[in-house]
Structure formats: C-alpha cells, structure tokens
Scaffold this motif. Structure first.
Motif, short mmCIF file in Angstrom:
data_model
loop_
_atom_site.label_atom_id
_atom_site.label_comp_id
_atom_site.label_asym_id
_atom_site.label_seq_id
_atom_site.Cartn_x
_atom_site.Cartn_y
_atom_site.Cartn_z
N ALA A 166 44.99 59.68 40.63
CA ALA A 166 43.56 59.80 40.37
C ALA A 166 42.96 58.45 39.97
O ALA A 166 41.80 58.17 40.26
CB ALA A 166 43.30 60.82 39.28
N GLY A 167 43.75 57.61 39.33
CA GLY A 167 43.26 56.29 38.93
C GLY A 167 42.89 55.41 40.11
O GLY A 167 42.15 54.45 39.95
N HIS A 168 43.39 55.74 41.29
CA HIS A 168 43.05 54.96 42.48
C HIS A 168 41.83 55.52 43.19
O HIS A 168 41.23 54.84 44.02
CB HIS A 168 44.22 54.94 43.46
CG HIS A 168 45.33 54.06 43.00
ND1 HIS A 168 46.30 53.61 43.84
CD2 HIS A 168 45.64 53.54 41.78
CE1 HIS A 168 47.16 52.86 43.17
NE2 HIS A 168 46.77 52.82 41.93
N VAL A 169 41.48 56.75 42.90
CA VAL A 169 40.37 57.40 43.59
C VAL A 169 39.11 57.43 42.72
O VAL A 169 38.01 57.22 43.21
CB VAL A 169 40.75 58.84 43.99
CG1 VAL A 169 39.58 59.58 44.60
CG2 VAL A 169 41.93 58.83 44.95
N LEU A 170 39.29 57.64 41.43
CA LEU A 170 38.13 57.85 40.56
C LEU A 170 37.22 56.63 40.41
O LEU A 170 36.00 56.79 40.44
CB LEU A 170 38.59 58.35 39.19
CG LEU A 170 39.17 59.76 39.21
CD1 LEU A 170 39.62 60.17 37.82
CD2 LEU A 170 38.16 60.76 39.75
N PRO A 171 37.74 55.40 40.24
CA PRO A 171 36.79 54.28 40.08
C PRO A 171 35.84 54.11 41.26
O PRO A 171 34.62 54.08 41.06
CB PRO A 171 37.70 53.07 39.88
CG PRO A 171 38.96 53.63 39.31
CD PRO A 171 39.12 54.97 39.98
N GLY A 212 33.44 57.10 41.38
CA GLY A 212 32.43 57.04 40.33
C GLY A 212 31.32 56.06 40.66
O GLY A 212 30.14 56.34 40.44
N ILE A 213 31.71 54.91 41.20
CA ILE A 213 30.71 53.91 41.59
C ILE A 213 29.83 54.47 42.71
O ILE A 213 28.61 54.28 42.70
CB ILE A 213 31.39 52.59 42.00
CG1 ILE A 213 32.12 51.97 40.82
CG2 ILE A 213 30.35 51.60 42.54
CD1 ILE A 213 33.01 50.79 41.19
N LEU A 214 30.44 55.17 43.67
CA LEU A 214 29.66 55.76 44.76
C LEU A 214 28.71 56.84 44.24
O LEU A 214 27.60 57.00 44.76
CB LEU A 214 30.58 56.34 45.83
CG LEU A 214 31.20 55.32 46.77
CD1 LEU A 214 32.17 56.01 47.72
CD2 LEU A 214 30.15 54.57 47.55
N LEU A 215 29.14 57.58 43.23
CA LEU A 215 28.26 58.59 42.64
C LEU A 215 27.03 57.93 42.03
O LEU A 215 25.90 58.37 42.25
CB LEU A 215 29.02 59.40 41.58
CG LEU A 215 28.18 60.40 40.80
CD1 LEU A 215 27.69 61.50 41.73
CD2 LEU A 215 28.98 60.99 39.67
N LEU A 223 25.89 48.62 44.60
CA LEU A 223 26.91 49.55 44.10
C LEU A 223 27.84 50.03 45.21
O LEU A 223 29.04 50.19 44.99
CB LEU A 223 26.24 50.73 43.40
CG LEU A 223 25.58 50.38 42.07
CD1 LEU A 223 24.68 51.52 41.61
CD2 LEU A 223 26.63 50.06 41.01
N THR A 224 27.31 50.26 46.39
CA THR A 224 28.16 50.67 47.50
C THR A 224 29.13 49.55 47.87
O THR A 224 30.32 49.80 48.11
CB THR A 224 27.29 51.05 48.72
OG1 THR A 224 26.40 52.10 48.33
CG2 THR A 224 28.15 51.53 49.87
N VAL A 230 34.69 47.24 47.55
CA VAL A 230 35.59 46.19 47.06
C VAL A 230 36.66 46.80 46.17
O VAL A 230 37.85 46.48 46.28
CB VAL A 230 34.79 45.11 46.31
CG1 VAL A 230 35.70 44.18 45.51
CG2 VAL A 230 33.95 44.31 47.28
N GLN A 231 36.27 47.70 45.27
CA GLN A 231 37.24 48.34 44.38
C GLN A 231 38.25 49.17 45.19
O GLN A 231 39.44 49.13 44.93
CB GLN A 231 36.50 49.24 43.38
CG GLN A 231 37.39 49.96 42.42
CD GLN A 231 38.08 49.04 41.43
OE1 GLN A 231 37.66 47.92 41.22
NE2 GLN A 231 39.13 49.51 40.82
N TRP A 232 37.75 49.91 46.16
CA TRP A 232 38.64 50.71 47.02
C TRP A 232 39.64 49.82 47.74
O TRP A 232 40.82 50.11 47.82
CB TRP A 232 37.78 51.50 48.01
CG TRP A 232 38.57 52.14 49.10
CD1 TRP A 232 39.32 53.27 49.03
CD2 TRP A 232 38.70 51.67 50.45
NE1 TRP A 232 39.89 53.54 50.25
CE2 TRP A 232 39.53 52.56 51.13
CE3 TRP A 232 38.17 50.59 51.13
CZ2 TRP A 232 39.85 52.40 52.47
CZ3 TRP A 232 38.50 50.42 52.46
CH2 TRP A 232 39.33 51.32 53.11
N ASP A 233 39.17 48.68 48.27
CA ASP A 233 40.06 47.77 48.99
C ASP A 233 41.09 47.16 48.06
O ASP A 233 42.26 47.03 48.43
CB ASP A 233 39.25 46.68 49.69
CG ASP A 233 40.13 45.81 50.56
OD1 ASP A 233 40.80 46.37 51.45
OD2 ASP A 233 40.15 44.59 50.35
#
Length: 86
Positions: free
Chosen positions: A20-25, A28-31, A62-63, A68-71
């Motif tokens: 979850a630590g790889h998906v949530l940040p 959350g930013i996309l939300l 934000l998108t 960037v965070q996802w990558d």
C-alpha cells in the motif's frame, strides 16, 4: 490516467502484490489533483485568470507530481527485484 491504467493492467496480468505504501502516495496526490480540478471549474473563484491561485494550474502540477512519485516507486521496486534475484 493512461499511465495509471497501464500500470493497473500490468499488475492484474502478472498478479503482483504491491504494498500500500507504493500505491497510496500517488493515489493521494491524484485525489487532491482531482479536487483542485473541481475547485477550478469555469466560473469558480479559482478560475480567475488574474489570480495566482488557479485550480487548473494546480491540477497540472499535482498530476505531474503524482506521476513522478509513481515512477520513483516503480523504479525502486524494479531495483529491489534485481537485487533479490537468483
């Protein structure tokens, strides 16, 4: 959105479990980006071209931050997989 959909398709196909630590940040930013987009709709206070605060601009920033965070997390996951190898 296309990058997120592609990642989800890969995860489903290979049935990988992602912490979850790889998906949530990024999620959350996309939300928050989505909320900024809603707040910056036409005729809203955040849709004033003379204002420094603009919802649509915040959505773009934000998108980009979410991607960037996802990558970064995706690259870290790949690097960890290589180090654990045979």
């Amino acid at each position: 959105a296309a990058a997120a959909a592609a990642e989800v398709a890969v995860l489903i196909r290979y049935r990988r479990r992602i912490p979850a630590g790889h998906v949530l940040p990024p999620a959350g930013i996309l939300l928050v980006a989505g909320l900024a987009a809603l707040a910056g709709r036409t005729d809203s206070p955040l849709c004033d071209p003379r204002s420094l605060l603009q919802g649509h601009a915040a959505w773009h920033l934000l998108t980009a931050a979410a991607l960037v965070q996802w990558d970064r997390l995706r690259r870290a996951r790949r690097l960890a997989a290589r180090q654990v190898g045979p």
